[in-house]
Write an enzyme that holds these catalytic residues in place. Structure first.
Site, PDB file in Angstrom:
ATOM      1  CB  ALA A  64      -0.882  -0.007   1.251  1.00  0.00           C
ATOM      2  N   GLY A 109       0.267  -4.928   0.916  1.00  0.00           N
ATOM      3  CA  GLY A 109      -0.826  -4.978  -0.066  1.00  0.00           C
ATOM      4  C   GLY A 109      -0.427  -5.705  -1.352  1.00  0.00           C
ATOM      5  CD  GLU A 112      -3.486  -7.204   2.536  1.00  0.00           C
ATOM      6  OE1 GLU A 112      -4.364  -7.624   3.308  1.00  0.00           O
ATOM      7  OE2 GLU A 112      -3.211  -6.007   2.418  1.00  0.00           O
ATOM      8  CD  GLU A 132       0.519  -5.168   5.773  1.00  0.00           C
ATOM      9  OE1 GLU A 132       1.439  -5.958   6.097  1.00  0.00           O
ATOM     10  OE2 GLU A 132      -0.020  -5.191   4.656  1.00  0.00           O
TER      11      GLU A 132
HETATM   12  N1  COA Z   1       4.506   3.376  -0.442  1.00  0.00           N
HETATM   13  C1  COA Z   1       4.929   4.494  -1.042  1.00  0.00           C
HETATM   14  N2  COA Z   1       6.156   4.603  -1.600  1.00  0.00           N
HETATM   15  C2  COA Z   1       6.953   3.534  -1.555  1.00  0.00           C
HETATM   16  C3  COA Z   1       6.570   2.324  -0.946  1.00  0.00           C
HETATM   17  C4  COA Z   1       5.276   2.261  -0.368  1.00  0.00           C
HETATM   18  N3  COA Z   1       4.816   1.157   0.204  1.00  0.00           N
HETATM   19  N4  COA Z   1       7.586   1.446  -1.053  1.00  0.00           N
HETATM   20  C5  COA Z   1       8.568   2.075  -1.722  1.00  0.00           C
HETATM   21  N5  COA Z   1       8.217   3.342  -2.027  1.00  0.00           N
HETATM   22  C6  COA Z   1       8.983   4.353  -2.748  1.00  0.00           C
HETATM   23  C7  COA Z   1      10.115   4.906  -1.891  1.00  0.00           C
HETATM   24  O1  COA Z   1       9.627   5.955  -1.058  1.00  0.00           O
HETATM   25  C8  COA Z   1      11.044   5.417  -2.956  1.00  0.00           C
HETATM   26  O2  COA Z   1      10.556   6.617  -3.484  1.00  0.00           O
HETATM   27  P1  COA Z   1      11.590   7.841  -3.787  1.00  0.00           P
HETATM   28  O3  COA Z   1      12.598   7.262  -4.764  1.00  0.00           O
HETATM   29  O4  COA Z   1      10.728   8.909  -4.369  1.00  0.00           O
HETATM   30  O5  COA Z   1      12.211   8.187  -2.471  1.00  0.00           O
HETATM   31  C9  COA Z   1      10.898   4.363  -4.069  1.00  0.00           C
HETATM   32  O6  COA Z   1       9.638   3.731  -3.845  1.00  0.00           O
HETATM   33  C10 COA Z   1      11.957   3.292  -4.042  1.00  0.00           C
HETATM   34  O7  COA Z   1      12.005   2.742  -2.756  1.00  0.00           O
HETATM   35  P2  COA Z   1      13.357   2.676  -1.861  1.00  0.00           P
HETATM   36  O8  COA Z   1      12.940   2.630  -0.427  1.00  0.00           O
HETATM   37  O9  COA Z   1      14.296   3.744  -2.270  1.00  0.00           O
HETATM   38  O10 COA Z   1      13.910   1.259  -2.336  1.00  0.00           O
HETATM   39  P3  COA Z   1      14.817   0.252  -1.478  1.00  0.00           P
HETATM   40  O11 COA Z   1      15.206  -0.828  -2.412  1.00  0.00           O
HETATM   41  O12 COA Z   1      15.869   0.982  -0.718  1.00  0.00           O
HETATM   42  O13 COA Z   1      13.798  -0.353  -0.373  1.00  0.00           O
HETATM   43  C11 COA Z   1      11.750  -1.390   0.390  1.00  0.00           C
HETATM   44  C12 COA Z   1      12.721  -1.125  -0.794  1.00  0.00           C
HETATM   45  C13 COA Z   1      10.564  -2.148  -0.158  1.00  0.00           C
HETATM   46  C14 COA Z   1      12.479  -2.242   1.464  1.00  0.00           C
HETATM   47  C15 COA Z   1      11.322  -0.057   1.016  1.00  0.00           C
HETATM   48  O14 COA Z   1      10.919   0.827  -0.043  1.00  0.00           O
HETATM   49  C16 COA Z   1      10.183  -0.170   1.973  1.00  0.00           C
HETATM   50  O15 COA Z   1      10.376  -0.599   3.109  1.00  0.00           O
HETATM   51  N6  COA Z   1       8.960   0.197   1.532  1.00  0.00           N
HETATM   52  C17 COA Z   1       7.783   0.145   2.349  1.00  0.00           C
HETATM   53  C18 COA Z   1       7.260  -1.271   2.400  1.00  0.00           C
HETATM   54  C19 COA Z   1       6.021  -1.377   3.255  1.00  0.00           C
HETATM   55  O16 COA Z   1       6.055  -1.145   4.465  1.00  0.00           O
HETATM   56  N7  COA Z   1       4.913  -1.774   2.615  1.00  0.00           N
HETATM   57  C20 COA Z   1       3.693  -2.107   3.292  1.00  0.00           C
HETATM   58  C21 COA Z   1       2.831  -0.966   3.545  1.00  0.00           C
HETATM   59  S1  COA Z   1       1.455  -1.542   4.529  1.00  0.00           S
END
Ligand code: COA
Length: 251
Positions: A64, A109, A112, A132
């Site tokens: 999400a 998500g 999901e 989450e």
């Molecule tokens: N929502 C919104 N933006 C997201 C996202 C999410 N769930 N997951 C990644 N992004 C965005 C990042 O903010 C980043 O944007 P930017 O380049 O404008 O700063 C871009 O996607 C790339 O992500 P980044 O974090 O730089 O990649 P990474 O390889 O270092 O890390 C993850 C990847 C997946 C580990 C990390 O992005 C993360 O923890 N994301 C959230 C995951 C999450 O909690 N999802 C569940 C939500 S309920």
């Protein structure tokens, strides 16, 4: 031409829905969910025999869109499910078989969404998890329910409460994914399976999918009755009659 957040493609009877927000790792914003809803209602999906969902770029989906988490009053949450948050159920309700082709992150998500499809084909780079609870919430797009159904409560609790991440091999061992293939091959393999499914008698496939889904929630008696009624229906189809004629069967 403006770029779509969900690209809809068709190869014969197989429809592909490609999440196209790669700069955000295909985070599932409400705009993306809306496009997914539109895609599900399109002729390309409605007339297809099988649907494959995949992600563009380096991930299937990182879940999400966290930037939309700001306003979450009870009213806003209810409105979300009325507007776009039901799309995961709409995917699950498709009559034709569905597959997820998963590479890279498949989190929250994103997982999901994958769980709402019938089959999950992962490549070796796939990483699964439900972040989450660490964010003070829970998987709420069918994720807790489907994880329990698929894995049983203990494994579901392990995935949602204990484990940060699962590799593709661990996900396969847990029963979370259907098959693991070499890096970069998930879409190809999912399409191969999709074309195989599309070549089967469509009514038998749809009725059997519906029967299996109904059996998950039904009593044994009801499930057996549905199965027999479904047989009564399918046996009347041209496909079944032709097959029976070919094999000289009389059942
Ligand atoms: N929502 C919104 N933006 C997201 C996202 C999410 N769930 N997951 C990644 N992004 C965005 C990042 O903010 C980043 O944007 P930017 O380049 O404008 O700063 C871009 O996607 C790339 O992500 P980044 O974090 O730089 O990649 P990474 O390889 O270092 O890390 C993850 C990847 C997946 C580990 C990390 O992005 C993360 O923890 N994301 C959230 C995951 C999450 O909690 N999802 C569940 C939500 S309920």
């Amino acid at each position: 031409m403006s770029e779509h957040l969900v690209e809809v493609g068709r190869d014969g009877a197989v429809c592909t829905l490609l999440l196209n927000r790669e700069q955000k790792l295909n985070a599932l914003s409400s705009a993306l969910e809306r496009e997914l809803q539109d895609a599900l209602a399109s002729d390309a999906v409605r007339t297809s025999a099988c649907v494959v969902i995949a992600g563009k770029g380096r991930a299937f989906s990182a879940g999400a869109d966290i930037t939309e988490f700001a306003e979450r009053t009870p009213e806003a949450v209810l409105a979300y499910y009325r507007e776009t948050g039901d799309v995961y159920e709409q995917v699950a309700a498709l009559a034709q078989p569905t597959l997820s082709a998963i590479h890279g992150y498949c989190l929250g998500g994103g997982l999901e969404l994958a769980l709402a499809t019938d089959f999950r084909i992962a490549d070796e780079t796939a990483v699964f998890g439900f972040p989450e609870v660490g964010l003070g919430i829970l998987p709420s797009s069918g994720g807790t329910h489907r994880a329990v159904r698929l894995l049983g409560p203990a494994r579901a609790k392990e995935l949602i409460l204990l484990r940060d991440r699962l590799t593709a091999a661990e996900a396969l061992a847990a029963g979370l994914v259907t098959e693991v293939v070499a890096a970069g091959r998930a879409r190809e393999r999912a399409l191969e399976l999709a074309h195989g499914l599309a070549a089967l008698p469509a009514t038998a496939v749809a009725v059997t999918k519906g029967t299996i889904d109904a059996a998950t929630d039904a009593s044994r008696e009801a499930a057996l009755l549905i199965e027999r009624l479904a047989y009564g229906l399918l046996a009347q189809t041209r496909d079944a009659q032709t097959a029976a004629d070919e094999f000289g069967g009389s059942r």
